[in-house]
Design an enzyme around this catalytic site. Structure first.
Site, short mmCIF file in Angstrom:
data_model
loop_
_atom_site.label_atom_id
_atom_site.label_comp_id
_atom_site.label_asym_id
_atom_site.label_seq_id
_atom_site.Cartn_x
_atom_site.Cartn_y
_atom_site.Cartn_z
N GLU A 23 13.37 -0.37 -3.21
CA GLU A 23 12.27 0.21 -2.43
C GLU A 23 12.12 1.71 -2.61
O GLU A 23 11.45 2.36 -1.81
CB GLU A 23 12.43 -0.16 -0.94
CG GLU A 23 12.36 -1.67 -0.71
CD GLU A 23 12.61 -2.08 0.73
OE1 GLU A 23 13.27 -1.32 1.46
OE2 GLU A 23 12.15 -3.16 1.12
N GLU A 74 10.60 -9.43 -1.45
CA GLU A 74 11.42 -9.77 -0.28
C GLU A 74 10.55 -10.45 0.76
O GLU A 74 9.70 -9.81 1.38
CB GLU A 74 12.05 -8.52 0.34
CG GLU A 74 13.07 -7.81 -0.53
CD GLU A 74 13.73 -6.63 0.19
OE1 GLU A 74 13.54 -6.51 1.43
OE2 GLU A 74 14.40 -5.85 -0.47
#
Length: 871
Positions: free
Chosen positions: A478, A544
């Site tokens: 991320e 995710e």
């Protein structure tokens, strides 16, 4: 003649005498407070060790303390709270000396002996027989390092190795944030050790000699970091009788440890071909040698799970002068991975050997939070992922670069790997976070030592690049690394040292999945209505997304004290401290339609129904829109390296729950399915096969087991497609309005054999499973017999004119204790058997063959638990 034969074999006999072995037993350790001498004196074999502990190497300090019963099991109950945290007690508490005595004679002639470390966290100084081997302290959790110990070996062959291991310089305050206060990321090491939303802090921050220590014998020249690249042009199929050639490119580093130039030949044999090249290596030099390319005819290709076999080749690379100097064995698969930008979905599309692959993936942390790794555990965990019908595993960036044994298992079972490097948006400054100690601007430049990060990347790329399963590199979770690190990785390291794999700047980058929806491009992570999975468009390659994952009663009692085995209530704070400590995600009222749980066992059993439905629905919903909305999805997450109560298809002890089998069903390569919100029926084909004369069969069953044929129709199913047929919404609403109903969705082949089998359970018009709550017991007959040395076949027969035998859990157990034998593998589980039918569940794995006194346990929603002897 015998004499000639002996001399012909002499180089090979010398080669066989060379070896590599692990120093994995017989270590002793002591905290630095108990050691009064320096490393030079400590490493002399005659120095007596008094009161030292047996040490676990490979392993962390905490593992050694646990194995010596000096700390309680941090995975059980609240025990982790009873262990001193390094941030509060200080680094010295977990700073230890490790000593190992071993036998190794001085080599003859130009022979060399090498000492290899594959992972130490974080700093260490190394001594052998009174000599310090490293001039400056070694740092780098992920950095392999080697020493030529030939000059320091004892003349009598009795040697002592002494290593002092220092914890990370920055310990991180475990204040409850993601990575604690974030400062753990100032190191080049695992960030989760200061705690995360799925784990409590590891009290020693995983300090220790956590990976293998080996001794290697070679001649004057050592082979290092071989590199094998396979080129597979064109579009291939796995079952083609005549396969076009592939190209094999092999290079290697050669290190000359002597003070003289050495001339020799580097070579390998493969599929009847001998490829070689002559080379001269200067004194004390390392050279990289590129061998001539090999055109490999009729290659046996490697494919991801579900698409074809995982063929692997063995290659022995050798360097010879007048004798064999060194060899290196490399296992590899012949395959080529391509990626393209899908302009329709606005996301990355993956192809293997020219064939596009719909990515069905799972996120992975690490096998064990205390770094207690084994080849056997890796094999079991990756086999579970194969059994889920997944084809990719993503290694999350807050952990580590996974071990070669992990990749060996992925090669074996066909799991592509998406490997993050060691960054996380939580610690490395992507978001405002009041739990963090330093500003975003400061955190954005973590770690403190950029050079060490880059050096570690170089080393890990060299370690892992030969594995067929490794598909992608990724800068971090991320967030990208700082620009100076990112540019070197992107423009130099990955292209030059690998050159075959796509590099994602970070895990949810727009180059993977263009985010037009706002937010982070990830999630959600909790229970979702099935309509969300099916009908609401999300990120086109979601890195995710996931749901819950509480195990069943048998799983919970392994780490929950008896007094805490109480069903949580449906409020945000409706759990006790142990459930909260183990990161429970509430199920809230999602179990209530099955009837409010009466106790913890009832809660856990009903949770499995939700688990199954969630993960079947997740993968079915994404698959229904493949190539239209999506090119892939990666579930957060499929396993826990700790006893957490969320996001797992099997628990820490390798006991699967219903998440695994819901996913197994919903991810099946050929699958017929129903959108539960509008009754639409689909088929999805994630194979390269074309299916003709397939019968789609739809039947409804009421709670008494009476069936009603809705329709059956012949169809054809093309490769790599999703196909929509009809809606059965009216049948569901009509037949199930009073008590709910079962819907059987099947595909049969031309021989009328079931090739896709899917059973849904629908609630009544009020959304309750009122019919399930009053189902009669199914009068099943169950038998079990050995089907092989390591397999057992369990047959569940359900007589006609009775109800569905619903949601049966099959377990292999010890016949006396009734405790489950782990790990074992089931071709399916939580199975339902229609009236007048039977199902066979196959149990397999090494533990089946090793379990002499075993029985089979079966229980279901309306099937009382039975223990079956194995014939």
């Amino acid at each position: 003649m015998l004499k000639i034969t002996f001399f012909l074999l002499l180089p090979f006999l010398e080669l066989a005498a060379q070896s590599q072995y692990e120093l994995n037993s017989g270590w002793e350790c002591s905290n630095i407070s108990g050691v009064t001498v320096k490393g030079e004196a400590l490493s002399v074999p005659s120095y007596k060790l008094t009161g030292w502990l047996p040490a676990t190497v490979p392993g962390t300090v905490l593992t050694t303390l646990l194995n010596n019963k000096l700390v309680p099991d941090p995975f059980y109950g609240m025990n982790n709270m009873r262990i001193p945290d390094i941030y509060h007690i200080g680094r010295d508490h977990y700073t230890y000396w490790f000593v190992k005595d071993f036998t190794e004679a001085q080599p003859a002639a130009d022979g060399q002996v090498w000492l290899h470390f594959r992972g130490v966290n974080d700093g260490c100084d190394i001594y052998l027989n009174g000599h310090r081997l490293n001039a400056t302290t070694h740092f780098g959790t992920y950095l392999r390092f080697s020493y030529n110990i030939t000059p320091w070996l004892a003349k009598d062959g009795h040697n002592r190795l002494a290593v002092i291991v220092y914890p990370s310089a920055i310990l991180g305050n475990p204040n409850g944030g993601q990575g604690g206060d974030g400062t753990i990321a100032k190191n080049v090491g695992p960030q989760y050790t200061a705690g995360w939303d799925w784990i409590q802090p590891m009290r020693d921050r995983n300090t220790g000699i956590w990976d293998k220590v080996t001794i290697e014998r070679t001649g004057a020249v050592r082979i290092k970091n071989p590199h094998i690249v396979t080129r597979v042009p064109g579009v291939r199929l796995p079952d083609t009788k005549v396969q076009a050639p592939a190209t094999i490119l092999v290079s290697t580093e050669l290190e000359n440890a002597t003070a003289k130039s050495i001339a020799g030949t580097v070579s390998y044999k493969l599929a009847g071909n001998t490829i070689s090249k002559k080379v001269t290596i200067a004194p004390h030099a390392t050279v990289e040698v590129q061998l001539p390319d090999l055109e490999l005819k009729q290659p046996a290709l490697w494919w991801p799970a579900g698409y074809g076999p995982q063929n692997l080749y063995q290659l022995k690379l050798s360097f010879n002068t007048t004798k064999a100097e060194d060899t290196e064995d490399v296992e590899f698969g012949v395959r080529e991975i391509q990626t393209y930008w899908n302009a329709h979905t606005n996301s990355r599309e993956v192809a293997v050997n020219g064939q596009k692959i719909f990515i069905k993936g799972g996120n992975w942390i690490t096998s064990d939070a205390m770094f207690r790794f084994s080849k056997e555990r890796y094999d079991a965990e990756i086999r579970f992922h194969r059994d889920m019908n997944l084809n990719l595993i993503r290694i999350w960036g807050g952990s580590l670069t996974e071990r070669p044994e992990f990749y060996e298992a992925c090669d074996k079972y066909g799991l592509l790997v998406f490997q993050d490097f060691w960054m996380s948006g939580d610690c490395n400054g992507r978001w405002v976070d009041p739990m963090k100690k330093e500003s975003q601007w400061t955190r954005r430049q973590y770690p403190d030592d950029h050079s060490l990060f880059i050096t570690s990347v170089i080393d890990q790329v060299k370690m892992l690049r030969n594995y067929a399963s490794l598909a992608f590199w990724c800068g971090g979770n991320e967030i990208t690394p700082p620009e100076d690190i990112l540019s070197v990785m992107r423009d130099s390291i990955i292209p030059k040292l690998d050159g075959t794999r796509f590099f994602f700047h970070y895990s949810n980058t727009d180059s993977m999945s263009y985010n037009s929806l706002g937010g982070n491009g990830d999630g959600p992570y909790n229970i979702q209505p099935l309509s969300v999975f099916w009908n609401e468009r999300t990120f086109p390659f979601n890195s995710e997304v996931g749901s819950v994952g509480v195990g069943d009663y048998e799983s919970l009692e392994r780490f929950m004290p008896e007094e805490n085995m109480v069903a949580p209530v449906n409020t945000p704070n409706g759990v006790d401290s142990v459930w909260d400590y183990h990161k429970y995600i509430p199920y809230f009222d999602h179990l209530d339609p099955y009837g409010k749980p009466k106790d913890i066992r009832d809660f856990a059993n009903k949770a499995q129904l939700v688990n199954y439905d969630q993960y079947r629905g997740l993968m079915e919903g994404f698959s229904a829109h493949m190539w239209d909305w999506y090119t892939g999805v990666i579930i957060w997450k499929t396993q826990n390296p700790w006893t957490a109560l969320r996001g797992q298809m099997y628990d820490y002890y390798l006991d699967p729950n219903a998440c695994l089998y819901g996913l197994h069903n919903g991810s099946a390569p050929l699958h017929a399915m129903c959108n539960p919100t509008d009754g639409s029926i689909y088929s999805v084909n994630n194979t390269f096969k074309y299916y003709t004369d397939v019968m789609l069969e739809l039947k409804a069953y009421n709670m008494a087991g009476k069936d009603s044929l809705i329709t059956q129709v012949f169809t054809e199913i093309s490769p790599k497609t999703v196909q929509k047929y009809l809606s059965v919404k009216s049948a569901i609403e009509g037949l199930g309005s009073k008590e709910g109903m079962f819907l059987s969705v099947r595909l049969r082949d031309k021989n009328q054999q079931v090739i896709s089998d899917n059973l849904y359970w629908f609630p009544d018009a009020k959304g309750n499973y009122s019919g399930l709550q009053k189902m009669e017991a199914a009068k099943v007959q169950i038998t079990a017999h050995k089907a092989g040395t390591d397999s057992i076949a369990v047959k569940i027969s359900n007589p006609a004119n009775g109800p569905v035998a619903f949601f049966n859990r099959v377990s292999l157990v010890d016949a006396q204790t009734k405790k489950r034998i782990l790990p074992v593998f089931y071709n399916d589980n939580y199975v339902s058997v229609l009236p007048g039918e039977e199902k066979i569940v196959t149990i397999s794995g090494d533990m089946v063959g090793k379990s002499g006194n075993a029985a089979v346990s079966v229980y279901g929603w309306n099937v009382p638990e039975q223990y079956i002897s194995i014939n």
